[in-house]
Scaffold this motif. Sequence first.
Motif, PDB file in Angstrom:
ATOM      1  N   MET A  74     -11.648  -5.257   5.367  1.00  0.00           N
ATOM      2  CA  MET A  74     -11.119  -4.333   6.379  1.00  0.00           C
ATOM      3  C   MET A  74     -10.397  -5.128   7.466  1.00  0.00           C
ATOM      4  O   MET A  74     -10.942  -6.093   7.990  1.00  0.00           O
ATOM      5  CB  MET A  74     -12.270  -3.535   6.999  1.00  0.00           C
ATOM      6  CG  MET A  74     -11.776  -2.524   7.983  1.00  0.00           C
ATOM      7  SD  MET A  74     -12.989  -1.249   8.339  1.00  0.00           S
ATOM      8  CE  MET A  74     -14.079  -2.087   9.459  1.00  0.00           C
ATOM      9  N   ASN A  75      -9.184  -4.701   7.776  1.00  0.00           N
ATOM     10  CA  ASN A  75      -8.463  -5.421   8.827  1.00  0.00           C
ATOM     11  C   ASN A  75      -8.885  -4.942  10.212  1.00  0.00           C
ATOM     12  O   ASN A  75      -9.549  -3.914  10.372  1.00  0.00           O
ATOM     13  CB  ASN A  75      -6.947  -5.292   8.619  1.00  0.00           C
ATOM     14  CG  ASN A  75      -6.507  -3.845   8.613  1.00  0.00           C
ATOM     15  OD1 ASN A  75      -7.089  -3.029   9.330  1.00  0.00           O
ATOM     16  ND2 ASN A  75      -5.506  -3.518   7.821  1.00  0.00           N
ATOM     17  N   THR A  76      -8.492  -5.705  11.207  1.00  0.00           N
ATOM     18  CA  THR A  76      -8.947  -5.404  12.572  1.00  0.00           C
ATOM     19  C   THR A  76      -8.444  -4.044  13.040  1.00  0.00           C
ATOM     20  O   THR A  76      -9.138  -3.336  13.757  1.00  0.00           O
ATOM     21  CB  THR A  76      -8.450  -6.473  13.559  1.00  0.00           C
ATOM     22  OG1 THR A  76      -7.114  -6.798  13.201  1.00  0.00           O
ATOM     23  CG2 THR A  76      -9.315  -7.696  13.526  1.00  0.00           C
ATOM     24  N   GLN A  77      -7.231  -3.704  12.579  1.00  0.00           N
ATOM     25  CA  GLN A  77      -6.651  -2.436  13.010  1.00  0.00           C
ATOM     26  C   GLN A  77      -7.544  -1.265  12.601  1.00  0.00           C
ATOM     27  O   GLN A  77      -7.864  -0.390  13.406  1.00  0.00           O
ATOM     28  CB  GLN A  77      -5.295  -2.312  12.342  1.00  0.00           C
ATOM     29  CG  GLN A  77      -4.370  -1.348  12.994  1.00  0.00           C
ATOM     30  CD  GLN A  77      -3.045  -1.375  12.263  1.00  0.00           C
ATOM     31  OE1 GLN A  77      -2.575  -2.418  11.814  1.00  0.00           O
ATOM     32  NE2 GLN A  77      -2.451  -0.219  12.117  1.00  0.00           N
ATOM     33  N   SER A  94       0.326  11.382  -7.507  1.00  0.00           N
ATOM     34  CA  SER A  94      -0.719  11.232  -8.524  1.00  0.00           C
ATOM     35  C   SER A  94      -2.030  10.695  -7.948  1.00  0.00           C
ATOM     36  O   SER A  94      -3.078  10.849  -8.551  1.00  0.00           O
ATOM     37  CB  SER A  94      -0.229  10.315  -9.651  1.00  0.00           C
ATOM     38  OG  SER A  94       0.018   9.035  -9.129  1.00  0.00           O
ATOM     39  N   LYS A  95      -1.986  10.056  -6.778  1.00  0.00           N
ATOM     40  CA  LYS A  95      -3.225   9.494  -6.219  1.00  0.00           C
ATOM     41  C   LYS A  95      -3.588  10.257  -4.956  1.00  0.00           C
ATOM     42  O   LYS A  95      -2.866  10.208  -3.965  1.00  0.00           O
ATOM     43  CB  LYS A  95      -3.032   8.013  -5.902  1.00  0.00           C
ATOM     44  CG  LYS A  95      -2.835   7.170  -7.153  1.00  0.00           C
ATOM     45  CD  LYS A  95      -2.745   5.692  -6.788  1.00  0.00           C
ATOM     46  CE  LYS A  95      -2.753   4.810  -8.019  1.00  0.00           C
ATOM     47  NZ  LYS A  95      -1.628   5.096  -8.933  1.00  0.00           N
ATOM     48  N   VAL A  96      -4.734  10.942  -5.007  1.00  0.00           N
ATOM     49  CA  VAL A  96      -5.059  11.810  -3.877  1.00  0.00           C
ATOM     50  C   VAL A  96      -6.448  11.512  -3.308  1.00  0.00           C
ATOM     51  O   VAL A  96      -7.294  10.919  -3.978  1.00  0.00           O
ATOM     52  CB  VAL A  96      -5.009  13.304  -4.277  1.00  0.00           C
ATOM     53  CG1 VAL A  96      -3.658  13.656  -4.835  1.00  0.00           C
ATOM     54  CG2 VAL A  96      -6.108  13.638  -5.261  1.00  0.00           C
ATOM     55  N   GLY A  97      -6.644  11.910  -2.079  1.00  0.00           N
ATOM     56  CA  GLY A  97      -7.961  11.878  -1.455  1.00  0.00           C
ATOM     57  C   GLY A  97      -8.425  13.318  -1.264  1.00  0.00           C
ATOM     58  O   GLY A  97      -7.623  14.197  -0.962  1.00  0.00           O
ATOM     59  N   VAL A 136     -10.500  10.611   8.198  1.00  0.00           N
ATOM     60  CA  VAL A 136      -9.081  10.435   7.867  1.00  0.00           C
ATOM     61  C   VAL A 136      -8.699   8.952   7.929  1.00  0.00           C
ATOM     62  O   VAL A 136      -7.807   8.526   7.203  1.00  0.00           O
ATOM     63  CB  VAL A 136      -8.147  11.292   8.765  1.00  0.00           C
ATOM     64  CG1 VAL A 136      -8.290  12.753   8.435  1.00  0.00           C
ATOM     65  CG2 VAL A 136      -8.356  11.027  10.221  1.00  0.00           C
ATOM     66  N   THR A 137      -9.415   8.174   8.738  1.00  0.00           N
ATOM     67  CA  THR A 137      -9.171   6.728   8.743  1.00  0.00           C
ATOM     68  C   THR A 137      -9.500   6.151   7.371  1.00  0.00           C
ATOM     69  O   THR A 137      -8.782   5.304   6.840  1.00  0.00           O
ATOM     70  CB  THR A 137     -10.039   6.041   9.818  1.00  0.00           C
ATOM     71  OG1 THR A 137      -9.787   6.660  11.072  1.00  0.00           O
ATOM     72  CG2 THR A 137      -9.728   4.558   9.919  1.00  0.00           C
ATOM     73  N   LYS A 138     -10.573   6.650   6.793  1.00  0.00           N
ATOM     74  CA  LYS A 138     -10.960   6.181   5.459  1.00  0.00           C
ATOM     75  C   LYS A 138      -9.904   6.571   4.417  1.00  0.00           C
ATOM     76  O   LYS A 138      -9.581   5.789   3.526  1.00  0.00           O
ATOM     77  CB  LYS A 138     -12.320   6.787   5.086  1.00  0.00           C
ATOM     78  CG  LYS A 138     -13.004   6.065   3.948  1.00  0.00           C
ATOM     79  CD  LYS A 138     -14.456   6.517   3.846  1.00  0.00           C
ATOM     80  CE  LYS A 138     -15.180   5.805   2.714  1.00  0.00           C
ATOM     81  NZ  LYS A 138     -16.581   6.201   2.622  1.00  0.00           N
ATOM     82  N   LEU A 139      -9.372   7.777   4.555  1.00  0.00           N
ATOM     83  CA  LEU A 139      -8.310   8.206   3.639  1.00  0.00           C
ATOM     84  C   LEU A 139      -7.105   7.282   3.777  1.00  0.00           C
ATOM     85  O   LEU A 139      -6.502   6.865   2.794  1.00  0.00           O
ATOM     86  CB  LEU A 139      -7.881   9.650   3.945  1.00  0.00           C
ATOM     87  CG  LEU A 139      -8.881  10.752   3.593  1.00  0.00           C
ATOM     88  CD1 LEU A 139      -8.461  12.064   4.231  1.00  0.00           C
ATOM     89  CD2 LEU A 139      -8.980  10.923   2.078  1.00  0.00           C
ATOM     90  N   ASN A 158      -7.475   3.972   2.124  1.00  0.00           N
ATOM     91  CA  ASN A 158      -7.376   4.018   0.667  1.00  0.00           C
ATOM     92  C   ASN A 158      -5.964   4.292   0.173  1.00  0.00           C
ATOM     93  O   ASN A 158      -5.747   4.466  -1.020  1.00  0.00           O
ATOM     94  CB  ASN A 158      -8.327   5.076   0.098  1.00  0.00           C
ATOM     95  CG  ASN A 158      -9.742   4.553  -0.004  1.00  0.00           C
ATOM     96  OD1 ASN A 158     -10.093   3.871  -0.945  1.00  0.00           O
ATOM     97  ND2 ASN A 158     -10.541   4.828   1.013  1.00  0.00           N
ATOM     98  N   ASN A 159      -5.003   4.356   1.091  1.00  0.00           N
ATOM     99  CA  ASN A 159      -3.598   4.582   0.737  1.00  0.00           C
ATOM    100  C   ASN A 159      -3.388   5.784  -0.178  1.00  0.00           C
ATOM    101  O   ASN A 159      -2.761   5.680  -1.228  1.00  0.00           O
ATOM    102  CB  ASN A 159      -3.011   3.338   0.072  1.00  0.00           C
ATOM    103  CG  ASN A 159      -2.935   2.194   1.052  1.00  0.00           C
ATOM    104  OD1 ASN A 159      -2.551   2.397   2.209  1.00  0.00           O
ATOM    105  ND2 ASN A 159      -3.332   1.015   0.622  1.00  0.00           N
ATOM    106  N   VAL A 160      -3.925   6.919   0.200  1.00  0.00           N
ATOM    107  CA  VAL A 160      -3.739   8.117  -0.627  1.00  0.00           C
ATOM    108  C   VAL A 160      -2.303   8.628  -0.473  1.00  0.00           C
ATOM    109  O   VAL A 160      -1.674   8.426   0.563  1.00  0.00           O
ATOM    110  CB  VAL A 160      -4.732   9.236  -0.229  1.00  0.00           C
ATOM    111  CG1 VAL A 160      -6.148   8.818  -0.521  1.00  0.00           C
ATOM    112  CG2 VAL A 160      -4.572   9.613   1.229  1.00  0.00           C
TER     113      VAL A 160
END
Lengths: 296, 378
Positions: free
Chosen positions: A1-4, B161-164, B208-211, B214-216
């Motif tokens: 995890m990056n700092t941001q 194709s890649k979703v959260g 939403v930070t987690k989403l 994960n680059n959804v």
Amino acid sequence: MNTQLFFQYFVAGVTYGAIYAIVAIGFNIIYNTTGIINFAQGEFVMLGAMTAVTLNNFIPLPVAIILAVIITIIIGALIEILFIRWLVSPSVLRMIIITIGLSIVIREVALHIWGDGIYALPYFTGTALKTLSVGGVFISPQILWVLGICSITVIILNLYFKYTLMGRKMRACASNRSAARLCGINAKNMVTLSFMLSAGIGAIAGCIVSPITYVQYDSGTPLAIKGFTVAIFGGLGNSMAAVVAGLILGILESFSIWLMPTAFKDVISISILLFILFVKPSGIFGNKEALNLKEF
Amino acid sequence: MKAVKVILVLFLLSILVIGQSYAGTIKIGAVLAVTGPASFLGAPEAKTLEMLVAEANSKGGIKGNKLELIVKDTGGNPEKAISFAKQLIEEDKVFAIVGPSTSGETMKIKNIAEEAKTILLSCAAAEVIVNPMAKYVFKTPQNDSFAVIKIFEQMKKMGISKVGVVSSNTGFGKAGKEQIEKLAKDHGITILLSEVYDKAASDLTAEVTKLKANNVQAVINWSIEPAQAIVLKNAKQIGLNVPMFQSHGFGNIGYVKAAGPAAEGVIFPAGRLLVAETLADNNPQKGVLLQYKKDYEAKFKEEVSTFGGHGYDAFIILKAAIEKAGADKEKVRDAIEGIKNLVGTAGIFNFSDKDHNGLDINAFEMLTVKDGKFIVLK
């Protein structure tokens, strides 16, 4: 995890924490003067926000908030006068059950007045989408409002309870109601005053968090549960501790989401609550001797 | 004096007997969550039924039979649904029951209605209500799986194709999450993460930070709570600018108003009631939808919702079947299975002895939000 990302989770945690803390403060005030927990505290939060939203349709935001706080204070006073004041030396349990009953009644009345729609006050500064970006970490200005008003409230309350005559009278009633009466303090008026004060703080809390959380007729209860957890966590009756405890809990919850599925978020907070109740029932900043003097 | 009493008692009894045997009244029971947390479903359903029954009676009833509506408010409580259903069946001897509003309540009384051979027209969406099928149990809302497939088809069009996935911990959220996870593979969609949040969540920034981490490519949210508006706002706040998909639970303009600018561009499947005015004139549903919307809004001075529409559909299905088969429970049940091309608010109903929902995937339209209003997605 990056700092941001790390700081983004941190900011999310501070957001949660600030919301919990300001709700927790309301619990502490009534506890401080009466020794009971007012389970209708969440409903004061909801009432404050709902009233402000309605008034804001006609008058500017700051006036609407002030009026909403005043109206909620009046409701708080009426509730105390109608349902609690005339009880002759009520037991703690009885008072708690009365407040639970009141919370249900207020919720249903709110449902009839406002329906089941969701409402929100506008953001105090900027819009919902406007955020401050600090090195790639996004912070909503409303969070700064919540934190700011939260701190000001705590400071004023502390000064009030420590240095004003009225505040000292309220504390005297909490320590020993009979002794306070012997000293010529009107204990009943003090209880009414504490309901007014905590209704007012609840209404302020509702107004400042509603742009973030939205408000619905039944949104008081979940907020109250978290607020209650934080109040216990910090040590009942101590508003400063509630803020610190709120922030700790919020940040823990936020980082738990990074590590675990979100579904475990509440497991974390409830585990903490149970742990504290077993290990240090007076709360992390609480005083054990002081706790022993209380009935509840 | 005694004789007078006896005569009086006999007289009263005869009134009761006559009252019960009077053939010209059809009693319709309604078991709905008019108050409580699911009141956004039950209240418009009950109002719609009252409106339709009054209207039918003012036109002389159905085939000369006056209608009597008995509404029971469950408050969304399954235990109350059970006792009210029993009361309606055993004491009131109703002809048919409309409702309940929620899937949980419906599943509790499914067997009760089946055993009592009483027609049940549920206003709840879960597929388990009609699959496995019960002979006397029908439902009017569209299936969840159709909503999910509609979303996946739209994603394919957009090259996603890649979703959260985020959903709430309610029956509605869980059912949607299951369908999404079950159907994703067949439609070439990869679920990068699936998170469940509490229905009372007040802020979802961490989720939403987690989403974002994960680059959804897109987010699907499945809930009926204010959280549907909160998730939109929080995503925009932290700069997660990917297409946002919502369930048909988003079909309530209140959430759009609450989310404000954050709701713009949200894509979700819904029945056509929300966009009745903007439909092409040759759309077979347009007439029915506009009529219902006009009547409801004129009478109750509040905006029409798709949920009231489920009550509307239940009533017109029952009405069509009674018109065809007369006031006979068994014949009416058979007649419902024979209904074809009945235009309702949720779609066009085609029942059969294997399909007790009668709707297909075309009952859903993909909608989006533009300038704070629902429009059909182009």
